[in-house]
Design a protein around this motif. Structure first.
Motif, mmCIF file in Angstrom:
data_model
loop_
_atom_site.group_PDB
_atom_site.id
_atom_site.type_symbol
_atom_site.label_atom_id
_atom_site.label_comp_id
_atom_site.label_asym_id
_atom_site.label_seq_id
_atom_site.Cartn_x
_atom_site.Cartn_y
_atom_site.Cartn_z
ATOM 1 N N LEU A 84 1.652 7.219 1.174
ATOM 2 C CA LEU A 84 2.693 6.538 1.930
ATOM 3 C C LEU A 84 2.856 7.179 3.304
ATOM 4 O O LEU A 84 3.016 6.502 4.309
ATOM 5 C CB LEU A 84 4.000 6.604 1.156
ATOM 6 C CG LEU A 84 5.125 5.744 1.708
ATOM 7 C CD1 LEU A 84 4.850 4.278 1.466
ATOM 8 C CD2 LEU A 84 6.438 6.146 1.091
ATOM 9 N N ASP A 182 -0.816 -6.076 -9.446
ATOM 10 C CA ASP A 182 -0.078 -6.384 -10.666
ATOM 11 C C ASP A 182 -0.837 -7.271 -11.635
ATOM 12 O O ASP A 182 -0.741 -7.122 -12.836
ATOM 13 C CB ASP A 182 1.248 -7.072 -10.310
ATOM 14 C CG ASP A 182 2.265 -6.045 -9.849
ATOM 15 O OD1 ASP A 182 2.054 -4.856 -10.138
ATOM 16 O OD2 ASP A 182 3.253 -6.443 -9.208
ATOM 17 N N LYS B 272 0.832 11.944 -7.839
ATOM 18 C CA LYS B 272 1.775 11.949 -6.718
ATOM 19 C C LYS B 272 3.212 12.003 -7.193
ATOM 20 O O LYS B 272 4.038 12.661 -6.577
ATOM 21 C CB LYS B 272 1.586 10.692 -5.879
ATOM 22 C CG LYS B 272 0.412 10.773 -4.950
ATOM 23 C CD LYS B 272 0.422 9.531 -4.125
ATOM 24 C CE LYS B 272 -0.814 9.357 -3.328
ATOM 25 N NZ LYS B 272 -0.916 7.949 -2.906
ATOM 26 N N GLU B 280 11.792 9.128 -0.749
ATOM 27 C CA GLU B 280 12.690 8.224 -0.049
ATOM 28 C C GLU B 280 13.843 7.833 -0.964
ATOM 29 O O GLU B 280 13.672 7.666 -2.163
ATOM 30 C CB GLU B 280 11.899 6.973 0.351
ATOM 31 C CG GLU B 280 12.430 6.307 1.578
ATOM 32 C CD GLU B 280 11.716 4.991 1.846
ATOM 33 O OE1 GLU B 280 10.506 4.923 1.576
ATOM 34 O OE2 GLU B 280 12.387 4.054 2.288
ATOM 35 N N LYS B 293 10.818 -9.856 -9.245
ATOM 36 C CA LYS B 293 9.573 -9.536 -9.962
ATOM 37 C C LYS B 293 9.230 -10.649 -10.954
ATOM 38 O O LYS B 293 8.065 -11.015 -11.115
ATOM 39 C CB LYS B 293 9.715 -8.208 -10.711
ATOM 40 C CG LYS B 293 9.612 -7.017 -9.811
ATOM 41 C CD LYS B 293 8.149 -6.688 -9.561
ATOM 42 C CE LYS B 293 8.040 -5.882 -8.277
ATOM 43 N NZ LYS B 293 6.674 -5.825 -7.795
ATOM 44 N N GLN B 322 9.532 2.342 -3.725
ATOM 45 C CA GLN B 322 8.195 2.115 -4.270
ATOM 46 C C GLN B 322 8.162 2.402 -5.769
ATOM 47 O O GLN B 322 7.611 1.630 -6.552
ATOM 48 C CB GLN B 322 7.208 3.036 -3.555
ATOM 49 C CG GLN B 322 5.997 2.304 -3.030
ATOM 50 C CD GLN B 322 4.990 3.291 -2.450
ATOM 51 O OE1 GLN B 322 5.367 4.301 -1.847
ATOM 52 N NE2 GLN B 322 3.730 3.006 -2.636
ATOM 53 N N SER B 329 8.134 -3.274 -12.435
ATOM 54 C CA SER B 329 6.884 -4.030 -12.578
ATOM 55 C C SER B 329 6.164 -3.693 -13.869
ATOM 56 O O SER B 329 5.756 -4.577 -14.616
ATOM 57 C CB SER B 329 5.959 -3.661 -11.425
ATOM 58 O OG SER B 329 5.682 -4.757 -10.661
#
Lengths: 223, 418
Positions: A84, A182, B272, B280, B293, B322, B329
């Motif tokens: 990011l 997705d 990560k 954030e 979604k 994110q 999701s």
């Protein structure tokens, strides 16, 4: 249209150049930081593909260098880092778009043409294929100056086809373009959308531009 | 058993035994000395009687004082042997038993044999011994008390660096990358321990960090070759000379490549998240995100004719956008993927809990293994990469959310407590 590919992996830059050449792009390659700097300082490009991680320098500095020289080249960052921070940093430094490795060349080509549209035809944003005209700003399609009604997905599909015209696009690439990660690997919906798009095009122009390539992918072509 | 308690127990038992033993030997030693002294006194009396007899050729008068009696008896038969002895006698004056020490010795005056008995009261001696014993006992109790209290406070204080180290070790958590805060101590054993512990924790931290970096770097390094394969394939399929059967082979390669890319990016994502690279914090309206979604997945849910019931109150959280996106999701994707055609998905958002449940032909999942990486239920072996729920779990872990799984009435239910 001149494209500079700044990428230290020769195998990758070769493929990219081969793919883009068929789209009337003139491709040059720069395998390292030094070559990249000297090329970007000497010539103007419509779009620069920039790999941030180069063996002898940070790609972001090339961006800064472009900005310092008031160059208007479009820049698309291609990075293996997919972090990011890089994305934010790159876009902040003036890059136009960001694409994480691995990517489909058709996706790359679509992104490049979007950047070039924004840079070169300021305000106009028109993509044409024979009698089909796509206004990418208004997201409207017209055929022989008559509005051509499409759903959102069909529009995206058509634009993707036209920016990759006369080339085979794999189903994987289409799925990823339309749905992202997705739903990748699920091709059932592609058939539906392509079938519908085909039907609409056939009803309006009577020509089937979409050619299926052995169940592997599709080619949008008039040949 | 605590070290202190154990130490105290051993210490006190030993002290008591030693003190009792020394008390006893003390008692006997003092008694021996005092009796010896009494006997010396008796010898002096004896000598006086003998001297008197030698001088006057007659016995002195028998006498009886409070603490000394002298008595004579005519000896019948053989003369008695000279000897010291102790005896008890009831004293009318004192109204108690009196222990006395006596000497019996023979005496001959002008051919006539007598037995002389001189006795002295032991009372004073006994009183002295009693006093000494009482004093000793008092001192013993005082000593024990002092030892106990002293040990308790001193040892607690002495062991404090150890306890601090122990607490730090208990709270030690690799993933939050904290260093141990150990107490400075002048005691060698503890400073050695602290040194060993901090060397060890540093090494563990370093190894763990290296391992994490390795995962991340390995995933990064794989992106480029994956990109090359992908681009070469994209170029190859442009070739008009490629036959249909070759195209089928190529499709197989594409599919495998796709899986590999997904797997790689999932591993990278996990690394990560572990490395806390998503920092954030924004205000996220969760119920709206779920609805958005669901719209994205509309084609999937419609093609399977799934019945989706959504009952969402407004839930807002402060978190990385994110990661929240991935969390929602993955949970929805999972529910949709494993629900059979015409199945049912229930989504509820209430208070701080998001619950997603779905009907499925798959029986209850193993709670222990469910969130492990690469765990797949036997019936779903070919689907997914086995990392979806691990990612959800990992996100919940770093965010401090609680993730729960329940199976009831044929429904798999996942709930996240924010």
């Amino acid at each position: 249209m001149k494209i500079l590919i700044i990428e230290d992996e020769k195998a990758l830059s070769e493929s990219i150049a081969t793919y883009l050449k068929s789209e009337d792009y003139l491709c040059e390659t720069a395998p390292d930081f030094k070559t990249a700097i000297s090329k970007t300082e000497t010539f103007d490009y419509d779009c620069i593909l920039l790999d941030i991680t180069l063996p002898d320098g940070n790609g972001l500095e090339i961006l800064n260098n472009l900005k310092a020289n008031n160059k208007m080249d479009g820049v698309l960052i291609i990075s293996a880092k997919n972090a990011l921070d890089d994305r934010v940093e790159g876009l902040k430094s003036g890059a136009d778009d960001y694409l994480a490795k691995p990517f489909h060349l058709s996706e790359l080509s679509a992104r490049i043409s979007a950047i070039i549209r924004r840079k070169n035809f300021e305000g106009s944003n028109i993509v044409k294929f024979n009698d089909i005209t796509i206004d990418t700003q208004a997201k409207l399609v017209s055929i022989n100056n008559k509005p051509f009604d499409l759903t959102k997905k069909e529009y995206e599909l058509l634009l993707y086809f036209v920016t990759n015209k006369r080339r085979v696009i794999s189903k994987n690439a289409i799925a990823e373009h339309l749905w992202g990660d997705d739903m990748s690997g699920n091709y059932d919906f592609i058939y539906t959308h392509i079938k519908n798009l085909r039907k609409k095009l056939a009803a309006t122009i009577g020509v089937d531009y979409i050619r299926s390539v052995y169940g592997m992918g599709y080619k949008f072509t008039d040949a | 058993m605590r070290l202190l308690a154990r130490y105290n127990r051993v210490n006190i038992i030993t002290t008591i035994v030693v003190l009792i033993l020394s008390g006893l030997s003390y008692y006997f030693a003092i008694r021996y000395i005092l009796i010896g002294q009494l006997d010396d006194d008796l010898k002096v009396e004896e000598q006086e009687v003998i001297d008197y007899v030698n001088k006057n050729k007659t016995l002195p008068n028998p006498s009886s004082y409070k603490d000394q009696q002298v008595a004579y008896q005519d000896a019948v038969g053989a003369p008695v042997a000279r000897k010291f002895s102790s005896s008890k006698a009831f004293s009318k004056e004192e109204n108690e038993e009196i222990i006395s020490r006596q000497i019996v010795f023979p005496l001959t005056i002008e051919g006539k044999n007598y037995t002389v008995m001189i006795s002295k009261s032991e009372e004073a001696t006994e009183d002295l011994i009693q006093l000494i014993l009482l004093l000793t006992l008092g001192l013993v109790i005082l000593l024990l008390l002092v030892l106990f209290i002293f040990n308790r406070f001193l040892l607690n204080k002495l062991w404090r660096p150890f306890n601090t180290t122990l607490k730090e070790l208990k709270d030690f958590n690799l993933s939050n990358n904290a260093t141990l805060k150990l107490e400075q101590t002048s005691i060698n054993e503890f400073s050695d321990l602290n040194e060993a512990v901090s060397i060890m924790s540093n090494r563990v931290n370093q190894d763990y960090h290296t391992l994490k970096m390795f995962t991340e770097n390995a995933s990064h390094e794989m992106q480029t070759p994956l990109a090359i394969i992908n681009s070469r394939l994209d170029v190859l399929i442009q070739d008009e000379a490629v036959t249909e059967s070759q195209m089928k082979q190529l499709q197989g390669i594409y599919d495998a490549l796709n899986r590999l890319s997904n797997l790689n990016s999932s591993l990278l994502l996990l690394a990560k998240i572990e490395n806390n690279q998503f920092k954030e914090r924004t205000h996220i309206q969760l119920d709206e995100l779920v609805k958005k979604k669901l719209e994205m997945f509309e084609e999937l849910t419609e093609s399977k004719n799934l019945h989706i019931h959504i009952n969402a109150e407004s839930i807002a959280i402060e978190f990385d956008p994110q990661l929240t996106d991935i969390l929602v999701s993955n949970l929805l994707n999972n529910a949709i993927r494993y629900t059979g055609p015409e199945g049912e998905i229930n989504i509820s958002a209430k208070g701080t809990v998001l619950t997603i449940s779905n009907t499925s032909a798959i029986p209850a999942l193993d709670k222990e293994k469910l969130f492990q990486r690469f765990y797949r239920h036997g019936a779903t072996a070919q689907d997914g990469n086995g990392l979806g729920l691990s990612i959800v779990k990992q996100i919940c872990d770093v965010a401090g959310f609680t993730l729960q799984y329940e199976f009831a009435n044929g429904q798999h239910e996942f709930s996240v407590h924010f």
